[in-house]
Write an enzyme that holds these catalytic residues in place. Structure first.
Site, PDB file in Angstrom:
ATOM      1  N   ASP A  22      -6.175   7.378  -5.258  1.00 50.57           N
ATOM      2  CA  ASP A  22      -5.709   6.248  -4.457  1.00 50.57           C
ATOM      3  C   ASP A  22      -5.943   4.975  -5.255  1.00 50.57           C
ATOM      4  OD1 ASP A  22      -4.669   4.986  -2.084  1.00 50.57           O
ATOM      5  OD2 ASP A  22      -6.693   4.303  -1.647  1.00 50.57           O
ATOM      6  N   SER A  23      -5.175   3.958  -4.939  1.00 55.85           N
ATOM      7  CA  SER A  23      -5.366   2.673  -5.598  1.00 55.85           C
ATOM      8  C   SER A  23      -6.693   2.041  -5.192  1.00 55.85           C
ATOM      9  CB  SER A  23      -4.215   1.727  -5.258  1.00 55.85           C
ATOM     10  OG  SER A  23      -4.120   1.549  -3.857  1.00 55.85           O
ATOM     11  N   TYR A  54      -2.124  -2.038  -4.849  1.00 52.29           N
ATOM     12  CA  TYR A  54      -0.861  -1.699  -5.493  1.00 52.29           C
ATOM     13  C   TYR A  54       0.339  -2.208  -4.694  1.00 52.29           C
ATOM     14  CZ  TYR A  54      -2.844   1.721  -8.843  1.00 52.29           C
ATOM     15  OH  TYR A  54      -3.516   2.343  -9.876  1.00 52.29           O
ATOM     16  N   CYS A  85      -2.099   7.911  -1.534  1.00 55.09           N
ATOM     17  CA  CYS A  85      -1.754   6.491  -1.516  1.00 55.09           C
ATOM     18  C   CYS A  85      -0.265   6.406  -1.220  1.00 55.09           C
ATOM     19  CB  CYS A  85      -2.066   5.869  -2.872  1.00 55.09           C
ATOM     20  SG  CYS A  85      -1.497   4.170  -3.103  1.00 55.09           S
ATOM     21  N   GLU A 170     -11.344  -4.044   4.630  1.00 53.65           N
ATOM     22  CA  GLU A 170     -12.194  -4.077   3.449  1.00 53.65           C
ATOM     23  C   GLU A 170     -13.220  -5.207   3.486  1.00 53.65           C
ATOM     24  OE1 GLU A 170     -10.104  -3.735  -0.218  1.00 53.65           O
ATOM     25  OE2 GLU A 170      -9.388  -1.707   0.262  1.00 53.65           O
ATOM     26  N   CYS A 204      -0.256   3.832   5.970  1.00 52.94           N
ATOM     27  CA  CYS A 204      -1.225   3.386   4.968  1.00 52.94           C
ATOM     28  C   CYS A 204      -2.520   4.117   5.259  1.00 52.94           C
ATOM     29  CB  CYS A 204      -1.434   1.875   5.037  1.00 52.94           C
ATOM     30  SG  CYS A 204      -2.815   1.273   4.017  1.00 52.94           S
ATOM     31  N   HIS A 206      -5.495   3.370   4.811  1.00 53.92           N
ATOM     32  CA  HIS A 206      -6.573   2.557   5.382  1.00 53.92           C
ATOM     33  C   HIS A 206      -6.543   2.565   6.910  1.00 53.92           C
ATOM     34  CE1 HIS A 206      -7.190   0.735   1.424  1.00 53.92           C
ATOM     35  NE2 HIS A 206      -8.200   0.027   1.910  1.00 53.92           N
TER      36      HIS A 206
END
Length: 288
Positions: A22-23, A54, A85, A170, A204, A206
């Site tokens: 993953d990025s 990304y 990702c 994050e 996504c 996340h």
């Protein structure tokens, strides 16, 4: 002539772990589902955190970064790599599969996260109206639209970029009122664009971290689709149909973590995504 960051030495042979790339950190939600479903297998996770995100980068840049990471994982002994990702799956997977794998090793495989989600969506939607909540890069790529239309031509797809969700996650702002504002804002926007949506794909990796908040603001009767479970189911099915590949994966139930950034920061974020303590090792790609 090979580029300066290309290693022309042969790839290692023999069984190895499944590579998960993953990025950044989001792919940890996919890894968690993979380990729950296929706990006996070994995994090697690589997060390119130093160059994340990304999502706003060009197709060419995402391809070059992803290609570099996949080759690195191959050189660590991985025979199979999962691009956990959505941006990498959207912008780099096809080129790597068609252009690079035949040169590296036609027996190795690189799989993404968009196809498994597109495959199952036809069984989840009744209205045949589906929403995609994702990063700007994934939405602009139209990868979900194209993949779903190939498999389910009757489904109408509406996509919406949610650029604030990843930074909020994050920065550990999950319980902040501002997070609720942006979660509700994007859900309201996509349902206003198509009121018949009955299935929302979290496009996504996340976004499952926000799942409780998303459920709070999504009306009853709408199915929310995090990807991890379906990627894990798809991998289990793939390995059952390809026993030759299954034999090329080591099975000690172990998992290691690599990052291109600060290992201590990676461990901190790992606690958020995995609800467990992890340690990571810093790596640097050749030529950097």
């Amino acid at each position: 002539m090979p580029s300066p960051d290309t290693d022309i030495s042969p790839l290692p042979t023999g069984p190895g772990p499944i590579g998960v790339f993953d990025s950044g950190y989001g792919g940890l939600t996919v890894l968690k589902s993979l380990r729950q479903k296929l706990s006996s297998l070994d995994y090697l996770y690589l997060g390119d955190n130093a160059r994340a995100p990304y999502g706003t980068r060009s197709f060419e840049m995402v391809y070059q970064y992803t290609r570099q990471a996949v080759e690195y994982l191959f050189r660590q002994g991985c025979q199979l790599v999962i691009l956990a990702c959505n941006t990498a799956s959207a912008k780099a997977l096809r080129t790597i599969q068609q252009h690079d794998l035949p040169t590296w090793d036609p027996q190795r495989r690189v799989l993404g996260v968009i196809r498994p989600t597109a495959e199952i969506i036809g069984d989840l939607t009744h209205s045949r109206h589906v929403g995609i909540l994702a990063t700007p890069g994934t939405i602009l790529s139209h990868s979900y639209d194209l993949e779903i239309k190939k498999l389910h031509p009757d489904i109408r797809v509406t996509g919406l970029a949610c650029p604030m969700w990843v930074p909020l996650i994050e920065n550990f702002e999950l319980d902040n009122p501002g997070t609720d504002y942006f979660v509700k804002k994007y859900i309201d926007q996509i349902l206003a664009a198509d009121s018949r949506i009955d299935t929302l794909i979290l496009g996504c990796t996340h976004y499952p971290i926000l799942l409780d908040r998303i459920r709070h603001f999504v009306p009853q009767g709408i199915t929310i689709v995090p990807q991890g479970r379906y990627v894990a189911d798809s991998l289990a099915d793939y390995l059952q149909r390809h026993p030759d590949m299954a034999q090329r994966i080591t099975r000690q139930g172990q998992c290691r973590y690599l990052t291109t950034e600060d290992p201590s920061k990676f461990a901190q974020m790992g606690r958020l995504f995995l609800q467990s303590e992890i340690t990571a090792r810093h790596i640097q790609f050749q030529g950097e």
